[in-house]
Design a protein around this motif. Structure first.
Motif, PDB file in Angstrom:
ATOM      1  N   ARG A 194      22.871  32.926 -15.454  1.00 60.77           N
ATOM      2  CA  ARG A 194      23.453  31.768 -16.133  1.00 60.77           C
ATOM      3  C   ARG A 194      22.563  30.558 -15.911  1.00 60.77           C
ATOM      4  O   ARG A 194      21.848  30.468 -14.914  1.00 60.77           O
ATOM      5  N   GLU A 202      25.000  28.394 -20.454  1.00 56.55           N
ATOM      6  CA  GLU A 202      24.784  29.654 -21.143  1.00 56.55           C
ATOM      7  C   GLU A 202      24.590  30.781 -20.139  1.00 56.55           C
ATOM      8  O   GLU A 202      24.210  30.543 -18.984  1.00 56.55           O
ATOM      9  N   CYS A 203      24.880  31.996 -20.599  1.00 51.74           N
ATOM     10  CA  CYS A 203      24.797  33.159 -19.723  1.00 51.74           C
ATOM     11  C   CYS A 203      24.280  34.353 -20.504  1.00 51.74           C
ATOM     12  O   CYS A 203      24.321  34.384 -21.735  1.00 51.74           O
ATOM     13  N   ASP A 204      23.778  35.350 -19.760  1.00 54.24           N
ATOM     14  CA  ASP A 204      23.250  36.577 -20.336  1.00 54.24           C
ATOM     15  C   ASP A 204      24.034  37.777 -19.821  1.00 54.24           C
ATOM     16  O   ASP A 204      24.419  37.834 -18.646  1.00 54.24           O
ATOM     17  N   LEU A 235      20.840  42.744 -25.301  1.00 56.17           N
ATOM     18  CA  LEU A 235      20.958  41.496 -24.561  1.00 56.17           C
ATOM     19  C   LEU A 235      21.877  40.582 -25.352  1.00 56.17           C
ATOM     20  O   LEU A 235      21.684  40.375 -26.547  1.00 56.17           O
ATOM     21  N   THR A 237      23.506  36.702 -25.286  1.00 59.84           N
ATOM     22  CA  THR A 237      23.489  35.367 -24.699  1.00 59.84           C
ATOM     23  C   THR A 237      24.607  34.546 -25.323  1.00 59.84           C
ATOM     24  O   THR A 237      24.687  34.426 -26.548  1.00 59.84           O
ATOM     25  N   ARG A 239      26.559  30.791 -25.232  1.00 60.28           N
ATOM     26  CA  ARG A 239      26.276  29.398 -24.857  1.00 60.28           C
ATOM     27  C   ARG A 239      27.422  28.496 -25.301  1.00 60.28           C
ATOM     28  O   ARG A 239      27.870  28.578 -26.457  1.00 60.28           O
TER      29      ARG A 239
END
Length: 350
Positions: A194, A202-204, A235, A237, A239
């Motif tokens: 993050r 935001e984070c993954d 992946l 993401t 946000r």
């Protein structure tokens, strides 16, 4: 309010996030473009403020508070007259800036004060207003990939009976995939990282399918997946760029295969309900027409996911209302950070 002090969590937050109002100094969609026909009006609301949208046949959309300064009746019941809006009661007429420009029985020399106007813009199928100080209105925010012809975009939204912050938490916390097990099968989200800054977080995540077949609706969005049952793939993401959220998915390369832009606009003054406006953009595959053929399946799939999310956040709001406070015992550091971001950028409700 429930009177059960023995059950009150010891780590209950000092500030009740559900009593933090959304900040008005941003652009918010309040209607889809298709809801406002040429030469017509449309009644809507932002956080309890009644607003009328008007679309002149030969000019841009404008937004006013939905009341006539004379007898306070809704201007949305009135008539679009050229580039102005005429009240249905006595014919008082207002221009796009809210100025009263005509009272039929007084003449133009003794005109009263007008009504409030809102900066108004139309883009990518949505009509936006700026509810804050008009002098502070800047450009519209980026709206994902809706304008990119390499994507096909679905516009969706519903009224949801919950505070907007529940929606932010629901989307960012992928640990709730268990809720969607009937639609998604056995998916194991893996939190990766993050990042946080002023007004944003935001984070993954990555995902692995632990068992079962890939749902066809998911395949329509990200493509068919092959390989071992525990294959690590994709992946994602997510946000929060206050007050908006985005979600992007990559399967390979630099270009996302899915790009979601979404915002939750409070309707009532207490902000216990919101109207969701979402732009879900899916990259077109190399085979022409393939995505168009799969589009009805994608709509069906996303509607079922959204219905489950809507039901669960409305349950959260109902629990909050019964308890009279926020009793959540949040343990996920990412969501703790998100709650701080939402609290810091909102403003207290009366």
């Amino acid at each position: 309010m429930l009177d059960v002090p023995a059950l009150m969590p010891l780590d209950r937050p000092q500030q009740d996030l559900r009593r933090v109002g959304i900040h008005p100094a941003h652009w918010y969609p309040v209607a889809w473009s298709t809801e406002l026909k040429p030469g017509k009006t449309y009644a809507t609301q932002f956080a309890g403020q009644p607003i009328v949208l008007a679309r002149p046949k030969a000019a841009a959309v404008f937004a006013l508070e939905d009341r006539c300064a004379h007898r306070q009746v809704p201007l949305s019941k009135g008539v679009v007259d050229g580039c102005a809006l005429r009240c249905c009661y006595h014919g008082w007429t207002y221009d796009g800036a809210g100025r009263c420009i005509d009272v039929p029985y007084l003449g133009k020399g003794r005109l009263p004060n007008g009504v409030r106007s809102y900066p108004c813009r139309e883009q990518d199928g949505m009509i936006f207003i700026w509810p804050g100080d008009p002098a502070a209105a800047g450009p519209l925010p980026p709206l994902g990939s809706a304008a990119d012809r390499a994507f096909k975009t679905r516009r969706f939204g519903r009224r949801v009976a919950c505070h907007y912050t529940f929606m932010h938490e629901n989307l960012m916390d992928m640990n709730h995939q268990f809720l969607h097990r009937r639609q998604m099968g056995q998916i194991a989200p893996r939190y990766l990282d993050r990042r946080k800054g002023p007004g944003w977080l935001e984070c993954d995540y990555s995902f692995a399918r632990t068992s079962g077949r890939q749902p066809l609706g998911e395949a329509a969005i990200v493509g068919m997946r092959r390989g071992g049952s525990k294959e690590q793939r994709d992946l994602m993401t997510i946000r929060t760029q206050y007050p908006y959220q985005t979600l992007k998915i990559w399967t390979s390369g630099d270009d996302p295969v899915m790009d979601l832009w979404i915002v939750y606009v409070p309707i009532d003054e207490a902000q216990r309900s919101n109207r969701t406006f979402g732009l879900l953009s899916v990259r077109r595959p190399k085979i022409p027409g393939l995505l168009d053929m799969a589009w009805p399946l994608l709509i069906w799939f996303t509607e079922r996911i959204f219905a489950e999310d809507r039901a669960i956040v409305e349950m959260e709001q109902a629990a909050h209302d019964r308890q009279g406070a926020d009793w959540n015992q949040e343990v996920f550091p990412l969501i703790r950070d998100l709650r701080e971001t939402l609290a810091e950028n909102g403003r207290a409700l009366p």
